[in-house]
Scaffold this motif. Structure first.
Motif, PDB file in Angstrom:
ATOM      1  N   UNK A  49       0.742  -1.044  -0.041  1.00 33.56           N
ATOM      2  CA  UNK A  49       0.024   0.045  -0.006  1.00 33.56           C
ATOM      3  C   UNK A  49       0.813   1.353  -0.107  1.00 33.56           C
ATOM      4  N   UNK A  50       2.104   1.176  -0.065  1.00 38.10           N
ATOM      5  CA  UNK A  50       3.332   2.365  -0.445  1.00 38.10           C
ATOM      6  C   UNK A  50       3.347   2.162  -1.850  1.00 38.10           C
ATOM      7  N   UNK A  51       3.642   3.303  -2.301  1.00 36.69           N
ATOM      8  CA  UNK A  51       3.833   3.355  -3.801  1.00 36.69           C
ATOM      9  C   UNK A  51       5.300   2.710  -4.215  1.00 36.69           C
ATOM     10  N   UNK A  52       5.306   2.312  -5.445  1.00 39.45           N
ATOM     11  CA  UNK A  52       6.575   1.685  -5.690  1.00 39.45           C
ATOM     12  C   UNK A  52       7.640   2.720  -5.617  1.00 39.45           C
ATOM     13  N   UNK A  53       7.647   3.716  -6.129  1.00 33.11           N
ATOM     14  CA  UNK A  53       8.729   4.657  -5.789  1.00 33.11           C
ATOM     15  C   UNK A  53       9.044   4.848  -4.411  1.00 33.11           C
ATOM     16  N   UNK A  54       8.042   4.944  -3.681  1.00 29.24           N
ATOM     17  CA  UNK A  54       8.405   5.093  -2.070  1.00 29.24           C
ATOM     18  C   UNK A  54       9.100   3.943  -1.782  1.00 29.24           C
ATOM     19  N   UNK A  55       8.615   2.585  -1.933  1.00 31.29           N
ATOM     20  CA  UNK A  55       9.462   1.591  -1.626  1.00 31.29           C
ATOM     21  C   UNK A  55      10.559   1.422  -1.947  1.00 31.29           C
ATOM     22  N   UNK A  56      11.033   1.884  -3.053  1.00 31.47           N
ATOM     23  CA  UNK A  56      12.397   1.865  -3.889  1.00 31.47           C
ATOM     24  C   UNK A  56      13.293   2.667  -3.042  1.00 31.47           C
ATOM     25  N   UNK A  57      12.606   4.026  -2.750  1.00 32.53           N
ATOM     26  CA  UNK A  57      13.418   5.003  -1.828  1.00 32.53           C
ATOM     27  C   UNK A  57      13.803   4.587  -0.587  1.00 32.53           C
ATOM     28  N   UNK A  58      12.658   3.889  -0.119  1.00 31.82           N
ATOM     29  CA  UNK A  58      12.811   3.508   1.668  1.00 31.82           C
ATOM     30  C   UNK A  58      13.837   2.141   1.384  1.00 31.82           C
ATOM     31  N   UNK A  59      14.025   1.425   0.729  1.00 33.80           N
ATOM     32  CA  UNK A  59      14.857   0.386   0.444  1.00 33.80           C
ATOM     33  C   UNK A  59      16.314   0.687   0.432  1.00 33.80           C
ATOM     34  N   UNK A  60      16.480   1.905  -0.131  1.00 30.83           N
ATOM     35  CA  UNK A  60      17.975   2.297  -0.544  1.00 30.83           C
ATOM     36  C   UNK A  60      18.738   2.619   0.774  1.00 30.83           C
ATOM     37  N   UNK A  61      17.925   2.999   1.871  1.00 31.07           N
ATOM     38  CA  UNK A  61      18.549   3.179   2.996  1.00 31.07           C
ATOM     39  C   UNK A  61      18.100   2.280   4.400  1.00 31.07           C
ATOM     40  N   UNK A  62      16.796   1.741   4.036  1.00 31.26           N
ATOM     41  CA  UNK A  62      16.260   0.906   5.287  1.00 31.26           C
ATOM     42  C   UNK A  62      16.091  -0.638   4.758  1.00 31.26           C
ATOM     43  N   UNK A  63      15.923  -1.284   5.960  1.00 30.02           N
ATOM     44  CA  UNK A  63      15.547  -2.688   5.809  1.00 30.02           C
ATOM     45  C   UNK A  63      14.604  -3.166   6.887  1.00 30.02           C
ATOM     46  N   UNK A  64      13.749  -4.024   6.510  1.00 34.50           N
ATOM     47  CA  UNK A  64      12.841  -4.640   7.991  1.00 34.50           C
ATOM     48  C   UNK A  64      13.657  -4.628   8.712  1.00 34.50           C
ATOM     49  N   UNK A  65      14.832  -5.649   9.061  1.00 41.68           N
ATOM     50  CA  UNK A  65      15.773  -5.908  10.090  1.00 41.68           C
ATOM     51  C   UNK A  65      15.582  -7.076  10.994  1.00 41.68           C
ATOM     52  N   UNK A  66      14.549  -7.907  10.233  1.00 35.74           N
ATOM     53  CA  UNK A  66      14.395  -9.288  11.036  1.00 35.74           C
ATOM     54  C   UNK A  66      15.881 -10.026  10.981  1.00 35.74           C
ATOM     55  N   UNK A  67      16.204 -10.514  12.204  1.00 37.24           N
ATOM     56  CA  UNK A  67      17.415 -11.480  12.044  1.00 37.24           C
ATOM     57  C   UNK A  67      16.998 -12.658  12.729  1.00 37.24           C
ATOM     58  N   UNK A  68      17.355 -13.973  11.964  1.00 33.67           N
ATOM     59  CA  UNK A  68      17.039 -15.300  12.628  1.00 33.67           C
ATOM     60  C   UNK A  68      17.781 -15.563  13.595  1.00 33.67           C
ATOM     61  N   UNK A  69      17.714 -16.167  14.770  1.00 32.14           N
ATOM     62  CA  UNK A  69      18.415 -16.517  15.903  1.00 32.14           C
ATOM     63  C   UNK A  69      19.540 -17.412  15.002  1.00 32.14           C
ATOM     64  N   UNK A  70      20.985 -17.189  15.791  1.00 30.79           N
ATOM     65  CA  UNK A  70      22.052 -17.797  15.253  1.00 30.79           C
ATOM     66  C   UNK A  70      22.326 -19.281  15.506  1.00 30.79           C
ATOM     67  N   UNK A  71      21.337 -19.743  16.744  1.00 35.03           N
ATOM     68  CA  UNK A  71      21.373 -21.181  17.142  1.00 35.03           C
ATOM     69  C   UNK A  71      19.868 -21.375  18.231  1.00 35.03           C
ATOM     70  N   UNK A  72      19.560 -22.591  18.422  1.00 36.70           N
ATOM     71  CA  UNK A  72      18.676 -22.748  19.474  1.00 36.70           C
ATOM     72  C   UNK A  72      19.042 -24.216  20.098  1.00 36.70           C
ATOM     73  N   UNK A  73      18.593 -24.394  21.466  1.00 35.35           N
ATOM     74  CA  UNK A  73      18.720 -25.370  22.033  1.00 35.35           C
ATOM     75  C   UNK A  73      17.321 -25.847  22.811  1.00 35.35           C
ATOM     76  N   UNK A  74      17.006 -27.039  22.420  1.00 33.79           N
ATOM     77  CA  UNK A  74      15.535 -27.436  23.033  1.00 33.79           C
ATOM     78  C   UNK A  74      15.785 -28.282  24.062  1.00 33.79           C
ATOM     79  N   UNK A  75      14.844 -27.936  25.359  1.00 30.75           N
ATOM     80  CA  UNK A  75      14.889 -29.048  26.596  1.00 30.75           C
ATOM     81  C   UNK A  75      13.648 -29.919  26.402  1.00 30.75           C
TER      82      UNK A  75
END
Length: 277
Positions: A49-75
């Motif tokens: 719902x953001x215009x394509x030019x707005x998304x392109x301009x946004x993506x030049x400097x920003x990112x969503x920023x989700x970073x997956x865990x490096x590892x996990x240990x299950x008990x």
């Protein structure tokens, strides 16, 4: 080339600044909030719902920023310990704790800790740095069970009130209608009693409070928790009594018992007197 700036961890006000910078209308900030915290977008291109030019301009400097865990240990009981990128070369942990209909995530606020409690492994690592609001919120949003969480406790690595600004901003995102829209009663902040930051937390939020006490005796608490010398637990409790803990807001006390250290009737009686005031 500068690295991209993560959008996760930003408040509505900060996203309004981002929108203005990218030539988007002010209401675009709420649209970004919805994609980040409600729809859980993983890429700016999904913000349709953001215009394509707005998304392109946004993506030049920003990112969503989700970073997956490096590892996990299950008990064996279903508890899962996730390891995330921290700071100062040290990773941090977030722990997922399932319990019937409840699913709690214990999040970290610092890499290491500078409070120096002798019984705490995190304290022995030394202080490596404060986590950003992005790094705190990433613990919440990047685990597979994110959408099923019922509670969050700031009881992981670090003293939350030693990184108050980032923790307060995370609480705002968790509870604001433009964020995750949680009730503050789903959030607990654990602290050794760092003042005046505790007063700020009490006055500006309605989250539950948990105080790490561990010994009712001033001399012994000062030995195992150096913070006692700066912020005596008696003064901390006097301050807490000035606040309203009715209307379902909860105050709890954390007390680890060590055999032949703080587990005798003498300690129980001293603890009862201290808490009774």
């Amino acid at each position: 080339m500068n690295s991209l700036i993560p959008l996760i961890g930003m408040t509505l006000g900060q996203l309004q600044q981002v929108a203005a910078e990218c030539g988007m209308p002010r209401f675009a900030a709420k649209q970004m909030c919805r994609w980040l915290y409600e729809k859980r977008a993983t890429d700016i291109s999904q913000m349709t719902d953001l215009s394509k030019p707005a998304r392109e301009k946004l993506a030049k400097r920003y990112t969503i920023g989700l970073e997956a865990p490096l590892s996990q240990a299950v008990s064996t009981d279903g508890t899962i310990k996730y390891l995330f990128r921290g700071c100062g070369g040290r990773a941090v942990e977030a722990v997922y704790i399932p319990d019937g209909e409840r699913a709690t995530l214990c999040v970290s606020s610092q890499a290491g800790c500078r409070m120096g409690c002798t019984f705490c492994m995190t304290g022995r690592y030394g202080y490596q740095g404060d986590l950003t609001t992005h790094q705190i919120m990433n613990q919440v949003l990047a685990i597979p069970q994110s959408l099923s969480l019922t509670n969050i406790v700031f009881m992981g690595m670090g003293e939350p009130l030693d990184n108050l600004d980032a923790v307060m901003q995370a609480i705002e995102i968790l509870t604001a209608p433009w964020g995750l829209a949680w009730s503050p009663k789903r959030i607990t902040v654990s602290s050794i009693g760092k003042m005046p930051q505790l007063q700020t937390l009490l006055s500006q939020t309605k989250v539950h409070i948990a105080i790490s006490l561990h010994s009712p005796l001033t001399s012994q608490r000062a030995e195992i928790m150096p913070v006692e010398r700066a912020f005596p637990i008696k003064k901390v409790l006097e301050t807490l009594r000035q606040y309203d803990f009715s209307h379902q807001r909860r105050l709890s006390v954390e007390y680890i018992m060590w055999k032949d250290v703080n587990d005798s009737p003498r300690f129980a009686q001293s603890l009862a007197r201290l808490l009774d005031g």
